[in-house]
Design an enzyme around this catalytic site. Structure first.
Site, short mmCIF file in Angstrom:
data_model
loop_
_atom_site.label_atom_id
_atom_site.label_comp_id
_atom_site.label_asym_id
_atom_site.label_seq_id
_atom_site.Cartn_x
_atom_site.Cartn_y
_atom_site.Cartn_z
NE ARG A 96 -3.89 -2.23 0.60
CZ ARG A 96 -3.77 -3.50 0.18
NH1 ARG A 96 -2.77 -3.86 -0.61
NH2 ARG A 96 -4.67 -4.38 0.53
CB SER B 150 -9.18 -0.42 4.54
OG SER B 150 -9.59 -1.61 3.95
CD GLU C 171 -5.73 1.90 2.57
OE1 GLU C 171 -5.27 0.84 3.00
OE2 GLU C 171 -6.64 1.95 1.72
P1 FAD Z 1 -8.39 9.72 -5.22
O1 FAD Z 1 -9.05 9.26 -3.98
O2 FAD Z 1 -9.00 10.82 -5.97
O3 FAD Z 1 -6.88 10.09 -4.87
C1 FAD Z 1 -6.13 9.24 -4.05
C2 FAD Z 1 -4.67 9.71 -4.11
O4 FAD Z 1 -4.17 9.51 -5.43
C3 FAD Z 1 -4.50 11.18 -3.81
O5 FAD Z 1 -3.36 11.33 -3.02
C4 FAD Z 1 -4.30 11.84 -5.17
O6 FAD Z 1 -3.47 12.97 -5.11
C5 FAD Z 1 -3.63 10.72 -5.95
N1 FAD Z 1 -3.96 10.75 -7.40
C6 FAD Z 1 -5.17 10.54 -7.96
N2 FAD Z 1 -5.06 10.61 -9.31
C7 FAD Z 1 -3.76 10.86 -9.60
C8 FAD Z 1 -3.02 11.07 -10.79
N3 FAD Z 1 -3.58 11.04 -12.01
N4 FAD Z 1 -1.70 11.35 -10.69
C9 FAD Z 1 -1.09 11.39 -9.48
N5 FAD Z 1 -1.73 11.22 -8.32
C10 FAD Z 1 -3.05 10.94 -8.37
N6 FAD Z 1 -7.78 0.29 -2.21
C11 FAD Z 1 -7.06 -0.84 -2.34
O7 FAD Z 1 -5.83 -0.78 -2.47
N7 FAD Z 1 -7.66 -2.06 -2.30
C12 FAD Z 1 -8.99 -2.21 -2.17
O8 FAD Z 1 -9.49 -3.33 -2.18
C13 FAD Z 1 -9.78 -1.03 -2.01
N8 FAD Z 1 -11.12 -1.13 -1.82
C14 FAD Z 1 -11.85 0.01 -1.64
C15 FAD Z 1 -13.23 -0.12 -1.43
C16 FAD Z 1 -14.02 1.01 -1.25
C17 FAD Z 1 -15.49 0.85 -1.01
C18 FAD Z 1 -13.42 2.29 -1.33
C19 FAD Z 1 -14.27 3.53 -1.19
C20 FAD Z 1 -12.05 2.44 -1.52
C21 FAD Z 1 -11.25 1.29 -1.68
N9 FAD Z 1 -9.86 1.38 -1.89
C22 FAD Z 1 -9.12 0.22 -2.05
C23 FAD Z 1 -9.20 2.69 -1.95
C24 FAD Z 1 -9.30 3.37 -3.35
O9 FAD Z 1 -10.27 2.76 -4.14
C25 FAD Z 1 -7.97 3.35 -4.11
O10 FAD Z 1 -6.95 3.95 -3.35
C26 FAD Z 1 -8.05 4.08 -5.46
O11 FAD Z 1 -6.88 3.81 -6.20
C27 FAD Z 1 -8.28 5.59 -5.35
O12 FAD Z 1 -8.61 6.08 -6.64
P2 FAD Z 1 -9.24 7.52 -6.86
O13 FAD Z 1 -9.26 7.77 -8.34
O14 FAD Z 1 -10.55 7.61 -6.18
O15 FAD Z 1 -8.15 8.45 -6.18
P1 NAP Z 2 -10.32 -10.34 5.04
O1 NAP Z 2 -10.37 -11.40 4.01
O2 NAP Z 2 -11.37 -10.26 6.09
O3 NAP Z 2 -8.90 -10.42 5.79
C1 NAP Z 2 -8.55 -9.46 6.79
C2 NAP Z 2 -7.13 -9.00 6.56
O4 NAP Z 2 -6.28 -10.10 6.66
C3 NAP Z 2 -6.94 -8.40 5.19
O5 NAP Z 2 -6.75 -7.04 5.34
C4 NAP Z 2 -5.77 -9.13 4.57
O6 NAP Z 2 -4.65 -8.31 4.30
C5 NAP Z 2 -5.35 -10.13 5.62
N1 NAP Z 2 -5.32 -11.48 5.03
C6 NAP Z 2 -6.31 -12.38 5.01
N2 NAP Z 2 -5.89 -13.54 4.47
C7 NAP Z 2 -4.60 -13.34 4.13
C8 NAP Z 2 -3.60 -14.17 3.54
N3 NAP Z 2 -3.84 -15.44 3.20
N4 NAP Z 2 -2.38 -13.66 3.34
C9 NAP Z 2 -2.11 -12.40 3.68
N5 NAP Z 2 -3.01 -11.55 4.25
C10 NAP Z 2 -4.23 -12.02 4.47
O7 NAP Z 2 -10.18 -8.92 4.30
P2 NAP Z 2 -11.30 -7.92 3.82
O8 NAP Z 2 -11.23 -6.74 4.69
O9 NAP Z 2 -12.60 -8.61 3.56
O10 NAP Z 2 -10.71 -7.45 2.41
C11 NAP Z 2 -10.52 -8.38 1.37
C12 NAP Z 2 -9.41 -7.88 0.47
O11 NAP Z 2 -9.81 -6.65 -0.14
C13 NAP Z 2 -8.12 -7.57 1.22
O12 NAP Z 2 -7.04 -7.93 0.40
C14 NAP Z 2 -8.16 -6.08 1.43
O13 NAP Z 2 -6.88 -5.48 1.45
C15 NAP Z 2 -8.94 -5.59 0.21
N6 NAP Z 2 -9.70 -4.37 0.55
C16 NAP Z 2 -9.02 -3.20 0.68
C17 NAP Z 2 -9.70 -2.03 0.96
C18 NAP Z 2 -8.97 -0.71 1.04
O14 NAP Z 2 -9.61 0.33 1.06
N7 NAP Z 2 -7.65 -0.70 1.07
C19 NAP Z 2 -11.07 -2.05 1.14
C20 NAP Z 2 -11.72 -3.26 1.04
C21 NAP Z 2 -11.04 -4.43 0.74
P3 NAP Z 2 -4.52 -7.43 2.97
O15 NAP Z 2 -5.39 -6.24 3.21
O16 NAP Z 2 -3.07 -7.10 2.97
O17 NAP Z 2 -4.93 -8.25 1.81
#
Ligand code: FAD
Ligand code: NAP
Length: 339
Positions: free
Chosen positions: A166, A238, A334
């Site tokens: 991340r 998250s 985050e």
């Molecule tokens: P924004 O929120 O608009 O911006 C985020 C950051 O990126 C800011 O710092 C901004 O300056 C920068 N940025 C945006 N566009 C550019 C560009 N063109 N050039 C340079 N910088 C830029 N994230 C995960 O990693 N895994 C997940 O599973 C995940 N699940 C999510 C689920 C939900 C319901 C939500 C709401 C979010 C989730 N996220 C997850 C977080 C999010 O979706 C990601 O971080 C996504 O990449 C953000 O995209 P955005 O276009 O909305 O960026």
């Molecule tokens: P989950 O399956 O309930 O698991 C909880 C956490 O445990 C996760 O965050 C995941 O880490 C870790 N995990 C579970 N099994 C794992 C394995 N075998 N090896 C390594 N790490 C493991 O998770 P969840 O919250 O429902 O999310 C599912 C996936 O979607 C995750 O990968 C999560 O990162 C992603 N997600 C991200 C966001 C966001 O905004 N960043 C939002 C929703 C979902 P990791 O997070 O490192 O995978």
């Protein structure tokens, strides 16, 4: 400079947390030359430039005193291919999930585990988006854009992006300094899927060799069951990162909390599940005025009704304090918080 380039009339900033927010200026940017011209335009104001996408990983103030650049490039080009793989150049304004669906339909493998992640392709490298055992960094070959400080177009190799869990160079030395215009992704034409993540394996119900379509559908299903839809319950995914701790810290915590879920990292550290810590602290569903931690998913902070940035930050601080008191661990927020 392009003669047609001008600030957008619209200043409202959509964001999945549903916070009322607008920017001092917004510029729609189609390509690198537009971004360079936009820098000239911004220099006539005192506003720093800030790239934004769809606002799914940000906590915005009421008025963001920035010149916000938003990519409108939604192109997807095949720039190289061989029998095994395809190299795509994707415009930063393309919706991430839309791209995933297109690659699955075309029979290209790799992105299916990352289905239904909100946001744009341009934002995906910033936190090296990841889910269900897969990370964006596995596919990135180059990131193209404009260095906003040097006012120069630049291309970064995957190595130069310094991708980590991340994290990337764009959150560190290039923070707010690089406007991404396109991303090159190498996807496999060979049927290789990664279904090692336990929740995904379960959802596939023992299917030994699922197609990328089946994996994509399974990910969409799990996410729809587990995660609140931002359109109905505004949230930023998250809200806290999973903490990564040394083996010593992990051992001490495990002595006190034997069921603590932990995942060994390649360097010997351990990743802890932030959602588990929050639940254990009794904060699942914890409400404070117009915001609450999720009932279905404790790691998701939800705007339950017309919250502002301060409501969100106050609840985040309460959660951090409780986790620190109980586990002596710091939970890092985050999404990016702007003032
Ligand atoms: P924004 O929120 O608009 O911006 C985020 C950051 O990126 C800011 O710092 C901004 O300056 C920068 N940025 C945006 N566009 C550019 C560009 N063109 N050039 C340079 N910088 C830029 N994230 C995960 O990693 N895994 C997940 O599973 C995940 N699940 C999510 C689920 C939900 C319901 C939500 C709401 C979010 C989730 N996220 C997850 C977080 C999010 O979706 C990601 O971080 C996504 O990449 C953000 O995209 P955005 O276009 O909305 O960026
Ligand atoms: P989950 O399956 O309930 O698991 C909880 C956490 O445990 C996760 O965050 C995941 O880490 C870790 N995990 C579970 N099994 C794992 C394995 N075998 N090896 C390594 N790490 C493991 O998770 P969840 O919250 O429902 O999310 C599912 C996936 O979607 C995750 O990968 C999560 O990162 C992603 N997600 C991200 C966001 C966001 O905004 N960043 C939002 C929703 C979902 P990791 O997070 O490192 O995978």
């Amino acid at each position: 400079m392009s003669s047609t380039l001008s600030w957008s009339d619209e200043t409202a900033l959509a964001n999945t947390l549903g916070l009322p927010a607008s920017a001092a200026r917004i510029l729609k940017v189609a390509h690198g030359n537009d971004a360079l011209a936009g820098l000239d335009l911004a220099s006539q104001t005192s506003l720093p430039v800030l790239p934004l996408g769809q606002g799914s990983n940000v906590v915005l103030p009421h008025l963001l005193q920035r010149a916000v650049f938003v990519s409108t490039d939604r192109s997807v080009q095949v720039i190289d291919e061989d029998t095994d793989a395809v190299l795509l150049r994707v415009g930063a304004g393309k919706g991430w999930h839309e791209l995933v669906l297109e690659t699955v339909t075309n029979g290209w493998f790799g992105l299916e585990n990352l289905a239904l992640i909100p946001g744009t392709v341009g934002a995906a490298p910033i936190q090296n988006i990841g889910a269900y055992g897969v990370e964006l960094s596995q596919f990135v070959r180059a990131v193209h854009g404009v260095d906003l400080q040097l006012a120069e177009k630049k291309s970064l190799s995957a190595e130069a992006c310094e991708f980590a869990y991340r994290d990337s160079v764009f959150k560190n030395i290039l923070r707010d300094r690089f406007f991404i215009t396109s991303v090159d992704l190498r996807l496999s034409k060979l049927p290789r899927v990664d279904v090692s993540y336990p929740a995904l394996k379960n959802a596939l119900d023992g299917e030994a060799q699922p197609t990328s379509q089946q994996v994509c559908d399974a990910v969409v299903r799990i996410r729809q069951q587990r995660l609140p839809d931002p359109a109905l319950q505004p949230n930023a995914g998250s809200f806290f990162k999973n903490p990564i701790v040394s083996p010593q810290v992990y051992a001490a915590l495990r002595d006190e909390h034997s069921e603590l879920p932990a995942f060994a990292q390649t360097n010997g550290d351990y990743k802890l599940a932030a959602a588990w810590l929050i639940e254990r602290a009794g904060l699942r569903g914890f409400a404070a005025g117009r915001v609450a931690m999720g009932e279905r998913h404790a790691l998701v902070l939800i705007n339950t009704g017309k919250a502002g940035q301060q409501d969100v930050l106050a609840l985040a601080a309460t959660v951090q304090q409780r986790i620190e008191a109980l586990f002596d661990l710091h939970l890092e927020v985050e999404p990016r918080v702007y003032d």
